[in-house]
Scaffold this motif. Sequence first.
Motif, short mmCIF file in Angstrom:
data_model
loop_
_atom_site.label_atom_id
_atom_site.label_comp_id
_atom_site.label_asym_id
_atom_site.label_seq_id
_atom_site.Cartn_x
_atom_site.Cartn_y
_atom_site.Cartn_z
N PRO A 1 4.03 13.25 1.93
CA PRO A 1 3.83 12.39 0.75
C PRO A 1 3.52 10.95 1.15
CG PRO A 1 6.16 12.96 1.01
CD PRO A 1 5.40 13.73 2.04
N ARG A 2 2.98 10.24 0.20
CA ARG A 2 2.66 8.82 0.41
C ARG A 2 3.96 8.00 0.46
NH1 ARG A 2 -2.58 7.00 -0.80
NH2 ARG A 2 -3.97 8.74 -1.18
N VAL A 3 3.96 6.99 1.31
CA VAL A 3 5.10 6.07 1.41
C VAL A 3 4.59 4.64 1.30
CG1 VAL A 3 6.54 7.63 2.76
CG2 VAL A 3 5.00 6.06 3.94
N ALA A 4 5.45 3.76 0.84
CA ALA A 4 5.08 2.36 0.65
C ALA A 4 5.20 1.59 1.96
CB ALA A 4 5.97 1.73 -0.41
N ILE A 5 4.21 0.75 2.21
CA ILE A 5 4.22 -0.16 3.35
C ILE A 5 3.82 -1.54 2.82
CG2 ILE A 5 3.26 -0.75 5.62
CD1 ILE A 5 2.60 2.19 6.01
N GLN B 1 6.76 4.73 10.02
CA GLN B 1 6.26 5.91 10.74
C GLN B 1 7.42 6.73 11.33
OE1 GLN B 1 3.12 3.41 12.84
NE2 GLN B 1 2.23 5.44 12.93
N ARG B 2 8.39 6.06 11.91
CA ARG B 2 9.54 6.76 12.49
C ARG B 2 10.33 7.49 11.40
NH1 ARG B 2 11.16 3.04 15.66
NH2 ARG B 2 12.41 1.89 14.17
N ILE C 1 0.86 -1.18 0.00
CA ILE C 1 0.00 0.00 0.00
C ILE C 1 0.90 1.24 0.00
CG2 ILE C 1 -1.91 -1.13 1.19
CD1 ILE C 1 -1.00 0.27 3.79
N MET C 2 0.34 2.35 -0.45
CA MET C 2 1.05 3.64 -0.38
C MET C 2 0.09 4.63 0.26
SD MET C 2 3.58 4.17 -3.58
CE MET C 2 4.37 5.52 -2.75
N ILE C 3 0.49 5.11 1.44
CA ILE C 3 -0.35 6.05 2.17
C ILE C 3 0.52 7.15 2.78
CG2 ILE C 3 -2.16 4.37 2.73
CD1 ILE C 3 -0.90 4.11 5.52
N PRO C 4 -0.07 8.32 2.99
CA PRO C 4 0.67 9.34 3.75
C PRO C 4 0.59 8.97 5.23
CG PRO C 4 -1.46 10.20 3.06
CD PRO C 4 -1.34 8.83 2.48
N ILE C 5 1.68 9.15 5.95
CA ILE C 5 1.71 8.82 7.37
C ILE C 5 1.13 9.97 8.18
CG2 ILE C 5 3.18 8.20 9.33
CD1 ILE C 5 2.96 6.02 7.19
N PHE C 6 1.56 11.18 7.89
CA PHE C 6 1.08 12.37 8.59
C PHE C 6 0.37 13.28 7.60
CE2 PHE C 6 5.05 11.14 10.84
CZ PHE C 6 4.45 10.71 12.02
#
Length: 178
Positions: free
Chosen positions: A123-127, A153-154, A114-119
């Motif tokens: 920008p979106r990041v891959a998880i 997240q860190r 998935i690619m979602i923004p954390i905050f």
Amino acid sequence: LDYHCIGGDAPRWGQHRLSLDLRGTEELKRWTGGNGKRQTQIEFSEFIEDNTPDIVSPSAATMLEMARNMQAKTDVDFSSAIRMSNGHVQLKYTEQVKGTYGQGNVEIPEEFTIMIPIFVGTPRVAIGARLRYRLVSGKLTIWYDLLRHDVVQREAFLGVLQGIREGLTISIINGSPQ
């Protein structure tokens, strides 16, 4: 911020502080909220359908088709052998659960991304996530386990902190003042 008054002799002992409270996104809350939560096929399908914009690999359409059309079957092989001379018994029990979906019986992927923004505002990041399922007493349960989302997240937090550092001329203290 206010250690000394201009033209004054007395320090003011840091009565004012700046803090940044980053807000987690709704996407992050949804995905971490369902992390490891066992669901029925209907519940899992609805979750995937509601969150298709976040799924990048395999495609959201593939994941939705898989969730809707998933089939699982259990094959069991059992054999036993008894040696009459000494009473030695050998048992062999093998159980294999195989999950497929669609007309061509395509195997279920073990992982998805998935690619979602954390905050909010980042920008979106891959998880990555592992897809898990179990067939117990004829009932299928499906869930996912996010892979090291705490590390992602860190790293997102450190990225925001670095952006702030680069834009300021003062030192940033990352931590609690107490």
